[in-house]
Design an enzyme around this catalytic site. Structure first.
Site, PDB file in Angstrom:
ATOM      1  N   GLY A  14     -44.248   3.294  30.265  1.00  0.00           N
ATOM      2  CA  GLY A  14     -42.865   3.358  30.769  1.00  0.00           C
ATOM      3  C   GLY A  14     -41.915   3.878  29.710  1.00  0.00           C
ATOM      4  N   GLY A  39     -39.859   3.521  27.085  1.00  0.00           N
ATOM      5  CA  GLY A  39     -39.588   2.474  26.103  1.00  0.00           C
ATOM      6  C   GLY A  39     -38.365   2.776  25.248  1.00  0.00           C
ATOM      7  N   ARG A  40     -37.942   4.018  25.295  1.00  0.00           N
ATOM      8  CA  ARG A  40     -36.753   4.385  24.508  1.00  0.00           C
ATOM      9  C   ARG A  40     -35.988   5.507  25.190  1.00  0.00           C
ATOM     10  NH1 ARG A  40     -38.898   8.389  19.923  1.00  0.00           N
ATOM     11  NH2 ARG A  40     -40.794   9.022  20.968  1.00  0.00           N
ATOM     12  N   LYS A  42     -32.997  10.125  25.191  1.00  0.00           N
ATOM     13  CA  LYS A  42     -34.203   9.649  24.501  1.00  0.00           C
ATOM     14  C   LYS A  42     -33.760   9.075  23.161  1.00  0.00           C
ATOM     15  CE  LYS A  42     -38.840  11.466  23.446  1.00  0.00           C
ATOM     16  NZ  LYS A  42     -39.674  12.679  23.567  1.00  0.00           N
ATOM     17  N   ASP A  80     -38.491  -0.065  18.900  1.00  0.00           N
ATOM     18  CA  ASP A  80     -37.069  -0.387  18.771  1.00  0.00           C
ATOM     19  C   ASP A  80     -36.201   0.386  19.764  1.00  0.00           C
ATOM     20  OD1 ASP A  80     -37.227   2.142  17.720  1.00  0.00           O
ATOM     21  OD2 ASP A  80     -36.474   1.622  15.727  1.00  0.00           O
ATOM     22  N   GLY A  81     -36.824   1.243  20.551  1.00  0.00           N
ATOM     23  CA  GLY A  81     -36.050   1.984  21.546  1.00  0.00           C
ATOM     24  C   GLY A  81     -35.244   3.132  20.972  1.00  0.00           C
ATOM     25  N   ARG A 129     -32.394  15.178  27.192  1.00  0.00           N
ATOM     26  CA  ARG A 129     -33.417  16.075  27.728  1.00  0.00           C
ATOM     27  C   ARG A 129     -33.139  16.392  29.188  1.00  0.00           C
ATOM     28  NH1 ARG A 129     -39.528  14.383  26.713  1.00  0.00           N
ATOM     29  NH2 ARG A 129     -39.083  12.600  28.048  1.00  0.00           N
ATOM     30  N   ASP A 185     -49.750  10.321  30.229  1.00  0.00           N
ATOM     31  CA  ASP A 185     -48.320  10.032  30.382  1.00  0.00           C
ATOM     32  C   ASP A 185     -47.465  11.173  29.853  1.00  0.00           C
ATOM     33  OD1 ASP A 185     -49.544   8.878  27.912  1.00  0.00           O
ATOM     34  OD2 ASP A 185     -47.453   8.590  27.354  1.00  0.00           O
ATOM     35  N   ASN A 186     -48.083  12.136  29.192  1.00  0.00           N
ATOM     36  CA  ASN A 186     -47.341  13.295  28.698  1.00  0.00           C
ATOM     37  C   ASN A 186     -47.693  14.542  29.496  1.00  0.00           C
ATOM     38  OD1 ASN A 186     -46.200  11.647  26.758  1.00  0.00           O
ATOM     39  ND2 ASN A 186     -47.692  12.181  25.186  1.00  0.00           N
TER      40      ASN A 186
HETATM   41  P1  AMP Z   1     -44.834   9.004  23.292  1.00  0.00           P
HETATM   42  O1  AMP Z   1     -45.781   8.897  22.164  1.00  0.00           O
HETATM   43  O2  AMP Z   1     -43.451   9.444  22.883  1.00  0.00           O
HETATM   44  O3  AMP Z   1     -45.360   9.784  24.453  1.00  0.00           O
HETATM   45  O4  AMP Z   1     -44.599   7.508  23.810  1.00  0.00           O
HETATM   46  C1  AMP Z   1     -45.624   6.700  24.287  1.00  0.00           C
HETATM   47  C2  AMP Z   1     -45.028   5.395  24.762  1.00  0.00           C
HETATM   48  O5  AMP Z   1     -44.454   4.673  23.673  1.00  0.00           O
HETATM   49  C3  AMP Z   1     -43.921   5.527  25.791  1.00  0.00           C
HETATM   50  O6  AMP Z   1     -44.015   4.442  26.674  1.00  0.00           O
HETATM   51  C4  AMP Z   1     -42.683   5.436  24.949  1.00  0.00           C
HETATM   52  O7  AMP Z   1     -41.559   5.046  25.683  1.00  0.00           O
HETATM   53  C5  AMP Z   1     -43.079   4.403  23.924  1.00  0.00           C
HETATM   54  N1  AMP Z   1     -42.324   4.530  22.670  1.00  0.00           N
HETATM   55  C6  AMP Z   1     -42.432   5.496  21.747  1.00  0.00           C
HETATM   56  N2  AMP Z   1     -41.587   5.285  20.729  1.00  0.00           N
HETATM   57  C7  AMP Z   1     -40.890   4.154  21.004  1.00  0.00           C
HETATM   58  C8  AMP Z   1     -39.859   3.411  20.353  1.00  0.00           C
HETATM   59  N3  AMP Z   1     -39.355   3.801  19.170  1.00  0.00           N
HETATM   60  N4  AMP Z   1     -39.402   2.308  20.964  1.00  0.00           N
HETATM   61  C9  AMP Z   1     -39.894   1.912  22.136  1.00  0.00           C
HETATM   62  N5  AMP Z   1     -40.864   2.556  22.805  1.00  0.00           N
HETATM   63  C10 AMP Z   1     -41.359   3.656  22.259  1.00  0.00           C
HETATM   64 MG    MG Z   2     -44.646  10.332  26.102  1.00  0.00          MG
END
Ligand code: AMP
Ligand code: MG
Length: 487
Positions: A88, A90-91, A111, A123-124, A174, A250-251
């Site tokens: 989901g 997360g940030r 983002k 940390d979002g 974005r 998820d990407n």
């Molecule tokens: P990503 O690697 O950017 O595709 O992210 C994979 C997952 O990790 C997704 O659910 C993101 O929302 C979550 N995520 C990545 N970085 C953070 C962050 N700094 N804080 C919270 N969630 C994160």
């Molecule tokens: Mg992602």
């Protein structure tokens, strides 16, 4: 100056289990890095308003524009092959959707806008470096002509965020055709929530594959459509030397856009095994493995859609297999046609394709720079191409064959120049320059190099006098061996 964004939100009208409703978390010291003016205009938003204090407040999450309905979307995903049932946003927070001047509906998403119910231990927030990286890479991809999410704005938050060290925080805005991922379907499928899978499929059809609704089997047509767009997308990635780096499910966007620019990179020397991502230990997402992974991801989508694909398991599996079987030929046809265009060959039989593949082999054996080789050929500059190869004799052999082949087609490198230049860029976001401009911004708050690089990358197929240094591969000291997510 008041900001008017013509929001028209549809995803937020889906059932509540599709997302969490919440607002961005305010930041203490927002500062604008830049607004993408042409993109704002194409979305029907006044760029000057976005550059005002009100615009900054919106991009930093300190205020909500009228009409936004902020949500964090739920999704799951296979990360490096392992399934996470709940990822989901997360940030990230989806502010809402706008229908652009071209009639296409797009998401506007922040983002790095603070924690959400999906943040887990994160940390979002987002760090400045990765925000600038996504800005540069996504805009470069768009200018190169590939389907991609876009960058509408970037701001600093005035907060430091803990990564390997404390680094400046930033928020990226974005724009995407949507943020529906293969992992969004997996999220509901893993819970056995067939009704949600169906609602999501109906939504995706209406938004991205409206023709599918007219067919006898709309869900099969949806899968066929995603298979086709992903096959074409990965072919285009290979043709431009792009390595996504984190092709997790998820990407992988249902729309067929390139999404989630993390530790991605463009190749310098041609090497199918090229990997940059610091977390890809096994080369799962290496340059040459991307078609296999796209197919693997599409297989996960097909699995999630199975309950919609047939009356019973056997019938559904047969439909899924048939649909997936179209991937390999579609990819190969798009890739081969693109390679032939890159060497200016109009014929399309086996000999024409083999000529292009043989060049790749000589390039791989000789550490030739991918972008410069094709561009030198496009300039009909044999000597500039020759010096890129360690074994110049091997290349000279290929060159002779190429000239003969073109002559037999009644053409020549000179005659082909315009067509070849249109598909072989001069400028790509070379990794070492990406790192240099990020360094200048992060360590000295100097955004000049970032701005200039964006300008160069906006016209990738045009020679820009005085900007030769952007065309050069890295010196040994400049070489960047790894890229990091920085999450
Ligand atoms: P990503 O690697 O950017 O595709 O992210 C994979 C997952 O990790 C997704 O659910 C993101 O929302 C979550 N995520 C990545 N970085 C953070 C962050 N700094 N804080 C919270 N969630 C994160
Ligand atoms: Mg992602």
């Amino acid at each position: 100056m008041p900001v008017r964004i013509p929001f028209d939100n549809t995803y937020a009208r889906l059932p509540e289990r599709f997302f969490a409703r919440l607002k961005p978390t305010p930041v203490p010291g927002p500062r604008l890095i830049r607004v993408n003016r042409p993109l704002a205009e194409s979305l029907g938003i006044d760029p000057a308003s976005l550059e005002s204090a009100e615009g900054l407040a919106i991009f930093s999450g300190n205020a909500l524009a009228d009409g936004s309905g902020p949500i964090a979307q739920a999704y799951a995903g296979h990360q490096f092959g392992g399934f996470s049932p709940q990822l989901g946003d997360g940030r990230a927070i989806l502010l809402g959707e706008v229908v652009g001047r071209d009639g296409i509906r797009r998401d506007i998403q922040l983002k790095g806008s603070g924690p959400t119910p999906f943040s887990r231990r994160g940390d979002g927030r987002a760090a400045l470096g990765p925000v600038l990286r996504e800005y540069l890479l996504s805009e470069a991809m768009a200018a190169l002509g590939l389907p991609t999410t876009r960058a509408l704005a970037a701001v600093m938050t005035g907060e430091m965020v803990p990564r390997e060290t404390m680094v400046p925080g930033a928020i990226f805005t974005r724009v995407a055709a949507s943020h529906i991922r293969v992992g969004t379907f997996q999220y509901f499928a893993a819970q056995g929530d067939v009704e949600a899978v169906r609602l999501l499929a109906d939504y995706a059809i209406a938004r991205h594959y409206p023709q599918a609704a007219e067919t006898a089997q709309p869900y099969r047509a949806l899968l066929d459509g995603v298979v086709a767009r992903q096959a074409d997308l990965v072919a285009q990635w290979l043709l431009i030397g792009f390595i996504h780096g984190v092709m997790n499910t998820d990407n992988t966007a249902i729309s067929g856009e390139t999404i989630d620019f993390g530790p991605c990179a463009f190749m310098d020397a041609y090497d199918t095994r090229a990997v940059f991502s610091s977390i890809d230990y096994q080369g799962r997402y290496a340059y040459g493995n991307q078609p296999n992974i796209a197919f693997w991801n599409l297989s996960r989508l097909a699995e999630a859609l199975l309950p919609l694909l047939g009356e019973n398991d056997d019938a559904a599996i047969a439909e899924a297999k048939e649909s997936l079987a179209a991937f390999a030929p579609r990819f190969q046809a798009a890739y081969d046609a693109g390679l032939r265009r890159k060497i200016g060959v109009v014929g399309n039989d086996e000999a024409d394709t083999a000529l292009a593949h043989d060049l790749l082999r000589v390039m791989a054996d000789n550490g030739a720079d991918f972008t410069l080789t094709f561009r030198s050929l496009s300039e009909a500059d044999d000597e500039a191409a020759r010096v890129l190869f360690k074994d110049t004799a091997a290349f000279a052999g290929w060159m002779e064959r190429w000239h003969r082949h073109l002559a037999a087609e009644g053409s020549s490198p000179i005659a082909n120049r315009a067509a070849m230049r249109a598909v072989n860029p001069v400028y790509i976001p070379r990794n070492h320059i990406v790192e240099q401009v990020i360094q200048a911004a992060v360590s000295a708050e100097d955004f000049g190099p970032f701005e200039e690089f964006l300008e160069v990358l906006a016209q990738p197929y045009e020679q820009q006098p005085g900007r030769e240094r952007y065309t050069l591969p890295p010196t040994p000291e400049e070489r960047v061996l790894q890229t990091f997510c920085g999450t």
